[in-house]
Scaffold this motif. Structure first.
Motif, mmCIF file in Angstrom:
data_model
loop_
_atom_site.group_PDB
_atom_site.id
_atom_site.type_symbol
_atom_site.label_atom_id
_atom_site.label_comp_id
_atom_site.label_asym_id
_atom_site.label_seq_id
_atom_site.Cartn_x
_atom_site.Cartn_y
_atom_site.Cartn_z
ATOM 1 N N GLU A 95 3.755 7.272 -7.381
ATOM 2 C CA GLU A 95 2.353 6.860 -7.397
ATOM 3 C C GLU A 95 2.010 6.347 -5.999
ATOM 4 O O GLU A 95 2.465 5.276 -5.589
ATOM 5 N N TYR A 96 1.222 7.144 -5.288
ATOM 6 C CA TYR A 96 0.849 6.784 -3.913
ATOM 7 C C TYR A 96 -0.407 5.927 -3.914
ATOM 8 O O TYR A 96 -1.373 6.221 -4.595
ATOM 9 N N HIS A 97 -0.368 4.876 -3.090
ATOM 10 C CA HIS A 97 -1.528 4.006 -2.913
ATOM 11 C C HIS A 97 -2.212 4.311 -1.578
ATOM 12 O O HIS A 97 -3.375 3.977 -1.394
ATOM 13 N N ARG A 98 -1.474 4.914 -0.658
ATOM 14 C CA ARG A 98 -2.017 5.487 0.577
ATOM 15 C C ARG A 98 -0.948 6.404 1.169
ATOM 16 O O ARG A 98 0.207 6.374 0.768
ATOM 17 N N HIS A 99 -1.353 7.244 2.147
ATOM 18 C CA HIS A 99 -0.399 8.135 2.809
ATOM 19 C C HIS A 99 0.610 7.334 3.626
ATOM 20 O O HIS A 99 0.291 6.282 4.188
ATOM 21 N N ILE A 100 1.808 7.873 3.724
ATOM 22 C CA ILE A 100 2.830 7.327 4.614
ATOM 23 C C ILE A 100 2.679 8.043 5.941
ATOM 24 O O ILE A 100 2.575 9.268 5.996
ATOM 25 N N ARG A 101 2.667 7.266 7.028
ATOM 26 C CA ARG A 101 2.407 7.823 8.363
ATOM 27 C C ARG A 101 3.487 7.394 9.351
ATOM 28 O O ARG A 101 4.129 6.353 9.173
ATOM 29 N N PRO A 102 3.656 8.184 10.426
ATOM 30 C CA PRO A 102 4.586 7.745 11.480
ATOM 31 C C PRO A 102 4.175 6.358 11.983
ATOM 32 O O PRO A 102 2.989 6.059 12.100
ATOM 33 N N GLU A 141 1.565 -4.617 2.176
ATOM 34 C CA GLU A 141 0.711 -3.852 1.271
ATOM 35 C C GLU A 141 1.531 -2.786 0.556
ATOM 36 O O GLU A 141 2.352 -2.099 1.165
ATOM 37 N N LEU A 142 1.290 -2.639 -0.746
ATOM 38 C CA LEU A 142 1.989 -1.651 -1.547
ATOM 39 C C LEU A 142 1.509 -0.247 -1.175
ATOM 40 O O LEU A 142 0.315 0.042 -1.255
ATOM 41 N N ILE A 143 2.440 0.603 -0.743
ATOM 42 C CA ILE A 143 2.119 1.960 -0.306
ATOM 43 C C ILE A 143 2.450 2.971 -1.395
ATOM 44 O O ILE A 143 1.724 3.926 -1.616
ATOM 45 N N LEU A 144 3.577 2.748 -2.076
ATOM 46 C CA LEU A 144 4.068 3.708 -3.057
ATOM 47 C C LEU A 144 4.885 2.980 -4.119
ATOM 48 O O LEU A 144 5.640 2.064 -3.807
ATOM 49 N N THR A 145 4.731 3.420 -5.358
ATOM 50 C CA THR A 145 5.579 2.955 -6.456
ATOM 51 C C THR A 145 6.278 4.186 -7.014
ATOM 52 O O THR A 145 5.622 5.180 -7.332
ATOM 53 N N SER A 146 7.592 4.110 -7.105
ATOM 54 C CA SER A 146 8.385 5.225 -7.612
ATOM 55 C C SER A 146 9.151 4.767 -8.842
ATOM 56 O O SER A 146 9.682 3.659 -8.878
ATOM 57 N N ARG A 147 9.200 5.632 -9.846
ATOM 58 C CA ARG A 147 9.982 5.363 -11.056
ATOM 59 C C ARG A 147 11.009 6.473 -11.231
ATOM 60 O O ARG A 147 10.659 7.652 -11.234
ATOM 61 N N ASN A 148 12.265 6.089 -11.367
ATOM 62 C CA ASN A 148 13.365 7.020 -11.554
ATOM 63 C C ASN A 148 13.974 6.740 -12.923
ATOM 64 O O ASN A 148 14.264 5.591 -13.245
ATOM 65 N N ILE A 149 14.160 7.784 -13.722
ATOM 66 C CA ILE A 149 14.734 7.599 -15.054
ATOM 67 C C ILE A 149 16.033 8.381 -15.149
ATOM 68 O O ILE A 149 16.084 9.578 -14.863
ATOM 69 N N ILE A 150 17.084 7.664 -15.545
ATOM 70 C CA ILE A 150 18.414 8.232 -15.745
ATOM 71 C C ILE A 150 18.698 8.221 -17.238
ATOM 72 O O ILE A 150 18.365 7.254 -17.932
ATOM 73 N N VAL A 151 19.322 9.286 -17.733
ATOM 74 C CA VAL A 151 19.740 9.318 -19.138
ATOM 75 C C VAL A 151 21.262 9.407 -19.176
ATOM 76 O O VAL A 151 21.876 10.141 -18.413
#
Length: 163
Positions: A95-102, A141-151
């Protein structure tokens, strides 16, 4: 909870885009990127996965003076089994909150999320575990939220097999 930081550089973005086979010029050409909706070079959607190399706790990270598993058919310098989570990668959400930039320096915070169980089609139990990663810039500032699911499948022993 684990936390680490990593710098985002234009060269890393270009190499990542090439490695995943994405020729979009917004990842490598400053002129084309400036004319795009993004307005400048940005990182591809899954670029943050490369930040794992900055995580001191990442089991597959090469460490100076330590045996490493390498990238070939056989391990380099070790006879131990490869470290793994013991599970299968089931899902990944970004879930992107803004672009990631150099020029961004991202601080990553990893924490456990939800955990649940289901019964599999063959009667075994399936354990699901979520890890949430939050990527923040130097301003916090929150730039990205990532969720990883392992089974993690847990096989039940049938009466026929135990006899």
């Amino acid at each position: 909870m684990t936390e680490f930081s990593f710098p985002v550089e234009a060269g890393q973005i270009m190499l990542f885009a090439r490695a995943v086979g994405d020729p979009n010029p917004v990842y490598s050409d400053p002129v084309a990127a400036a004319e795009s909706e993004a307005g400048s070079i940005i990182a591809p959607p899954t670029f943050v996965q490369s930040g794992a190399h900055y995580n001191p706790d990442w089991a597959l990270r090469p460490m100076v003076g330590e045996p490493w598993f390498g990238s070939g058919r056989t391990p380099t310098g070790t006879t131990q089994p490869a470290p793994h989570s013991g599970g299968l990668h089931a899902e990944q959400h970004f879930e992107y909150h803004r672009h990631i930039r150099p020029g961004d320096v991202l601080t990553v915070t990893l924490r456990s999320g939800k955990a649940w169980e289901k019964v599999g089609r063959r009667g075994g139990r399936l354990r699901f575990e979520e890890t949430i990663s939050e990527y923040r810039d130097a301003k916090g500032e929150l730039i990205l939220t990532s969720r990883n699911i392992i089974v993690r499948p847990e096989r039940t022993v049938d009466a026929e097999e135990s006899a």
